[in-house]
Scaffold this motif. Structure first.
Motif, PDB file in Angstrom:
ATOM      1  N   SER A 155      41.620 -53.658  10.232  1.00 32.26           N
ATOM      2  CA  SER A 155      40.995 -54.842   9.638  1.00 32.26           C
ATOM      3  C   SER A 155      41.999 -55.674   8.839  1.00 32.26           C
ATOM      4  O   SER A 155      41.791 -56.864   8.630  1.00 32.26           O
ATOM      5  CB  SER A 155      39.800 -54.436   8.769  1.00 32.26           C
ATOM      6  OG  SER A 155      40.211 -53.539   7.780  1.00 32.26           O
ATOM      7  N   GLU A 156      43.121 -55.062   8.429  1.00 28.63           N
ATOM      8  CA  GLU A 156      44.148 -55.812   7.695  1.00 28.63           C
ATOM      9  C   GLU A 156      45.065 -56.601   8.627  1.00 28.63           C
ATOM     10  O   GLU A 156      45.517 -57.699   8.288  1.00 28.63           O
ATOM     11  CB  GLU A 156      45.037 -54.839   6.891  1.00 28.63           C
ATOM     12  CG  GLU A 156      44.363 -54.231   5.703  1.00 28.63           C
ATOM     13  CD  GLU A 156      45.176 -53.063   5.125  1.00 28.63           C
ATOM     14  OE1 GLU A 156      44.707 -52.470   4.151  1.00 28.63           O
ATOM     15  OE2 GLU A 156      46.274 -52.744   5.658  1.00 28.63           O
ATOM     16  N   ARG A 215      43.635 -50.333   8.493  1.00 29.55           N
ATOM     17  CA  ARG A 215      44.794 -51.050   9.035  1.00 29.55           C
ATOM     18  C   ARG A 215      44.375 -52.024  10.138  1.00 29.55           C
ATOM     19  O   ARG A 215      44.956 -53.099  10.272  1.00 29.55           O
ATOM     20  CB  ARG A 215      45.823 -50.065   9.611  1.00 29.55           C
ATOM     21  CG  ARG A 215      46.397 -49.138   8.585  1.00 29.55           C
ATOM     22  CD  ARG A 215      46.841 -49.897   7.387  1.00 29.55           C
ATOM     23  NE  ARG A 215      48.153 -49.516   6.911  1.00 29.55           N
ATOM     24  CZ  ARG A 215      48.718 -50.063   5.856  1.00 29.55           C
ATOM     25  NH1 ARG A 215      48.077 -50.999   5.172  1.00 29.55           N
ATOM     26  NH2 ARG A 215      49.906 -49.694   5.478  1.00 29.55           N
ATOM     27  N   SER A 220      45.008 -60.551   9.343  1.00 28.87           N
ATOM     28  CA  SER A 220      45.406 -61.498   8.295  1.00 28.87           C
ATOM     29  C   SER A 220      46.929 -61.642   8.234  1.00 28.87           C
ATOM     30  O   SER A 220      47.454 -62.569   7.624  1.00 28.87           O
ATOM     31  CB  SER A 220      44.833 -61.078   6.934  1.00 28.87           C
ATOM     32  OG  SER A 220      45.330 -59.820   6.591  1.00 28.87           O
TER      33      SER A 220
END
Ligand SMILES: Nc1ncnc2c1ncn2[C@@H]1O[C@H](COP(=O)(O)OP(=O)(O)O)[C@@H](O)[C@H]1O
Ligand SMILES: [Mg+2]
Length: 261
Positions: A220-221, A218, A224
C-alpha cells in the motif's frame, strides 16, 4: 503473440490496480515484454508506475475513440520491460461517448490486435464497474484475472462477474477464459478469511490460483512512491507474493521462467 489478461472485479478496492502494477513488474523482471493498459479513469495504474498525468500527449481515451493507436500512446516506464497506456480523468466520459460509436464493445480489442505481436503479456486494469470499459477489456482479452478480497460479500459480486464473462463469451469473445481467482489482502489470522476461501474454492474448483496475496503495508506504500513493490521493497512479503504470482502465470502458459534461480 502476447497473452492478454484483463484484471476485473466490479468492486472497488479489491486489489486490481495493485495486481496489474506488481504482476507486470514481476513479469518484466523475468524478461517478458509487458504492456499495461489503464482502463480506469482513476488512473491508479498510471500513477502506480510514477507516470505524471500532466505531461501526457495522449491516453487510453484517445485509443478507445480511435484518435490514436496504442503504439503512439504507450509510454515506457522506469521499470524493466514495462510500458503503459496511461489513463486520466478524461476517461470518465468514455462510457457515454462510446455508446454512439460503431463496434463500441470491440474498441479495445481492435487497438490491442495492432500490438499483440510486440509483447509477451498485455495486462488491462479495469474500472470498478461492469461498464462498457470493462466489456471492452473482456472482449479484448484471452483470460480474466479476478482479484478477490476475502470479505463477507465477496461471493455475491463474483457470481455477477462470472455471469458477465459468460455473456461476453456467448456474444463477443468465445475464446475467453478465466485466468484465475486471486485472493488478495489475505489475512490468515481471521476466521472469515478461511471461510471465504473455502466457499470460493467449493463453488469454483480449479479456478482459484495457488498464490495468495497477503495484506502487506509495503504494497500500500509503494504507489505513493510511484513504484512497483519489487522495486520499492524487494524482500517484503508483498513483493514475494507477486513474484510467485508471475511464476504461477508463466507456468500456466508454459512459458519458460527465465531469470529465475
Ligand atoms: N495486499 C495488499 N495489502 C495491503 N494493501 C493493499 C493490498 N492490495 C491493495 N492494497 C491497497 O488497497 C487499496 C485498493 O487497492 P487497488 O489495487 O487500488 O484496488 P482496485 O484497483 O481494485 O480498486 C489501495 O490503497 C492499495 O494500495
Ligand atoms: Mg483500480
Amino acid at each position: 503473440m502476447a497473452i492478454v489478461i484483463a484484471c476485473a472485479n466490479q468492486k472497488g478496492g479489491v486489489g486490481k490496480s495493485t495486481t496489474v502494477v506488481n504482476l507486470a513488474a514481476a513479469l518484466g523482471q523475468k524478461n517478458k515484454k509487458v504492456l499495461c493498459i489503464d482502463s480506469d479513469a482513476q488512473g491508479n495504474l498510471t500513477s502506480g508506475f510514477g507516470i505524471k498525468k500532466k505531461n501526457l500527449d495522449s491516453t487510453v481515451y484517445d485509443v478507445l475513440l480511435g484518435k490514436r493507436s496504442i503504439a503512439e500512446t504507450a509510454v515506457p516506464t522506469k521499470f524493466k520491460n514495462v510500458s503503459v497506456v496511461p489513463a486520466t480523468s478524461d476517461l470518465a466520459g468514455a462510457d457515454i461517448e462510446l455508446i454512439d460509436i460503431d463496434n463500441r464493445s470491440n474498441r479495445m480489442k481492435m487497438a490491442v490486435l495492432t500490438v499483440k505481436a510486440a509483447y509477451d503479456f498485455i495486462l488491462i486494469d479495469c474500472p470498478p464497474s461492469l461498464s462498457l470499459l470493462t466489456v471492452n477489456a473482456l472482449c479484448a482479452c484471452d483470460a480474466v484475472l479476478i482479484p478477490l478480497q476475502c470479505e463477507f460479500h465477496a461471493l455475491e459480486g463474483l457470481s455477477q462477474l462470472i455471469e458477465s464473462i459468460r455473456l461476453v463469451k456467448q456474444r463477443f469473445n468465445p475464446a475467453i477464459d478465466i485466468e484465475g481467482i486471486l485472493f488478495t489482502m489475505y489475512d490468515g489470522r481471521l476466521g472469515l478469511t478461511h471461510q471465504v476461501v473455502n466457499e470460493v474454492r467449493k463453488h469454483f474448483p480449479n479456478k482459484t490460483l495457488q498464490t495468495v496475496i497477503p495484506r502487506n503495508v509495503r504494497l500500500s506504500e509503494a504507489p505513493s512512491h510511484g513504484m512497483p513493490v519489487i522495486y520499492y521493497d524487494k524482500s517484503s512479503k508483498g513483493s514475494e507474493s507477486y513474484i510467485q504470482l508471475a511464476n504461477e502465470i508463466l507456468l500456466k502458459h508454459k512459458t519458460d521462467v527465465r531469470g529465475q534461480k
